[in-house]
Design a protein around this motif. Structure first.
Motif, PDB file in Angstrom:
ATOM      1  N   ALA A   1      43.580  40.721  43.222  1.00  0.00           N
ATOM      2  CA  ALA A   1      43.491  39.327  43.667  1.00  0.00           C
ATOM      3  C   ALA A   1      42.619  39.172  44.907  1.00  0.00           C
ATOM      4  O   ALA A   1      41.774  38.275  44.985  1.00  0.00           O
ATOM      5  CB  ALA A   1      44.892  38.780  43.918  1.00  0.00           C
TER       6      ALA A   1
ATOM      7  N   ALA B   1      38.872  39.723  44.145  1.00  0.00           N
ATOM      8  CA  ALA B   1      38.311  38.601  43.385  1.00  0.00           C
ATOM      9  C   ALA B   1      38.100  37.391  44.287  1.00  0.00           C
ATOM     10  O   ALA B   1      37.063  36.711  44.216  1.00  0.00           O
ATOM     11  CB  ALA B   1      39.232  38.245  42.223  1.00  0.00           C
TER      12      ALA B   1
ATOM     13  N   TRP C   1      45.414  33.179  43.443  1.00  0.00           N
ATOM     14  CA  TRP C   1      44.872  34.481  43.031  1.00  0.00           C
ATOM     15  C   TRP C   1      45.988  35.460  42.704  1.00  0.00           C
ATOM     16  O   TRP C   1      45.912  36.203  41.709  1.00  0.00           O
ATOM     17  CB  TRP C   1      43.964  35.023  44.137  1.00  0.00           C
TER      18      TRP C   1
ATOM     19  N   ARG D   1      47.088  36.626  38.820  1.00  0.00           N
ATOM     20  CA  ARG D   1      47.252  38.055  38.482  1.00  0.00           C
ATOM     21  C   ARG D   1      48.600  38.287  37.802  1.00  0.00           C
ATOM     22  O   ARG D   1      48.702  39.028  36.832  1.00  0.00           O
ATOM     23  CB  ARG D   1      47.153  38.860  39.770  1.00  0.00           C
TER      24      ARG D   1
ATOM     25  N   LEU E   1      41.262  38.226  36.387  1.00  0.00           N
ATOM     26  CA  LEU E   1      42.407  38.691  37.174  1.00  0.00           C
ATOM     27  C   LEU E   1      43.328  39.632  36.409  1.00  0.00           C
ATOM     28  O   LEU E   1      44.271  40.179  36.989  1.00  0.00           O
ATOM     29  CB  LEU E   1      43.210  37.487  37.688  1.00  0.00           C
TER      30      LEU E   1
ATOM     31  N   GLY F   1      47.894  39.345  48.392  1.00  0.00           N
ATOM     32  CA  GLY F   1      47.685  40.457  47.474  1.00  0.00           C
ATOM     33  C   GLY F   1      48.277  41.747  48.015  1.00  0.00           C
ATOM     34  O   GLY F   1      48.888  42.535  47.287  1.00  0.00           O
TER      35      GLY F   1
ATOM     36  N   ILE G   1      34.652  37.473  37.116  1.00  0.00           N
ATOM     37  CA  ILE G   1      34.747  36.853  38.438  1.00  0.00           C
ATOM     38  C   ILE G   1      33.389  36.319  38.886  1.00  0.00           C
ATOM     39  O   ILE G   1      33.297  35.227  39.470  1.00  0.00           O
ATOM     40  CB  ILE G   1      35.322  37.850  39.468  1.00  0.00           C
TER      41      ILE G   1
END
Length: 302
Positions: free
Chosen positions: A92, A95, A19, A23, A87, A261, A157
């Motif tokens: 991140a 999502a 994730w 991104r 993304l 993230g 998403i």
């Protein structure tokens, strides 16, 4: 057995890292270019891995082609195009927590399509999981969500959730006739071929020419580590512990994604995100929890 648990944790960490990597990669190239390069590389890795595990690389049987095309179209083509597109604008961690609701979505449609029973615990889990997603998407303010609606990134998403749920449901039937590694490898190969035309149309040549060391490092992470080693380690865990015990480790993926993230991308950790994520994971746990009567009929060793 310790190394099996380590590999299951490792696969969850790698998948959680996708994730953040997705991104970052979205700042270097378009979604179709990123998705194609990921699975072109993964296909080569999985080809040799499958050949080593199964003694030879299995041929593509004509009667299996419809199932494999379905897996490729849903789990590879649609999911990953939407993954990279979403993304570009969606954090991140947020999502990953939305996508963590997939088991509840699969349970819902398994009941509707395959007439599986809806036990009270399963119904409660689905409701709780969806409530968590609603809290995450609205940021704790459902009225604001109703007024503004979903962003295009959020819609992508949610498309990932639908695509992976379809992939899982199709895979349930496909795995009855196709070995897991063969199914994953062939779906990657076919999915990469599906991704190639739109990638070329959307500027694959330009993206490849402009990609620097960081972009290629991210692609290598996706293709070799997250897809190649991630899948192989997870299947080793399934083989050693059974799908139920191994599947528990999937719940680590959104937790890792939220942490990375915050650590790597400096994404904020709001109360709505934390509470929504807990509700999603609680809902997934309730959805997949077996009643005592169901546990007794399982074969020994599961």
């Amino acid at each position: 057995m310790t190394h099996i648990y380590a590999k299951l944790v490792g696969s969850a960490v790698l998948w959680g890292g996708t994730w953040v990597a997705g991104r970052l990669l979205g700042t270097y190239m378009g979604p179709f270019s990123a998705a194609f390069l990921r699975f072109a590389l993964a296909s080569v890795f999985l080809y040799f891995l499958t050949a080593r595990i199964e003694g030879r690389f299995p041929r593509l049987a004509r009667q299996d082609l419809p199932w494999l095309l379905t897996l490729a179209a849903t789990g590879i083509f649609a999911y990953n195009a939407l993954f990279f597109a979403g993304l570009r604008t969606v954090p991140a961690g947020r999502a990953a927590l939305i996508v963590a609701s997939i088991p509840s979505v699969v349970a819902l449609f398994s009941g509707l399509l395959f007439r599986e029973t809806f036990a009270p615990l399963k119904i409660a889990g689905i409701v709780v999981s969806f409530a968590g997603v609603g809290l995450i998407v609205s940021g704790g303010d459902p009225l604001a969500l109703l007024a503004k609606g979903l962003s295009s990134g959020d819609l992508c998403i949610f498309g990932c959730v639908a695509a992976w749920a379809a992939y899982t449901l199709a895979g349930k039937k496909a795995m009855e006739r196709i070995a897991p590694y063969s199914a994953v490898t062939w779906s990657c190969i076919l999915g990469a071929l599906m991704l190639l035309p739109p990638a070329l149309f959307m500027g694959l040549s330009r993206d490849v020419a402009n990609a620097g060391p960081v972009a290629w490092g991210l692609i290598a992470f996706f293709g070799i580590l997250a897809t190649g080693f991630g899948f192989s380690w997870y299947y080793e865990g399934v083989k050693a512990l059974g799908p139920t015990k191994a599947g528990v480790f999937i719940n680590l993926v959104p937790v890792v994604a939220v942490f990375l993230g915050w650590l790597v991308l400096d994404e904020p950790l709001s109360r709505a995100l934390a509470l929504g994520g807990l509700l999603v994971l609680l809902g997934v746990w309730l959805t997949n929890r077996r009643r005592p009567s169901e546990r007794r009929v399982l074969p020994s060793g599961r």
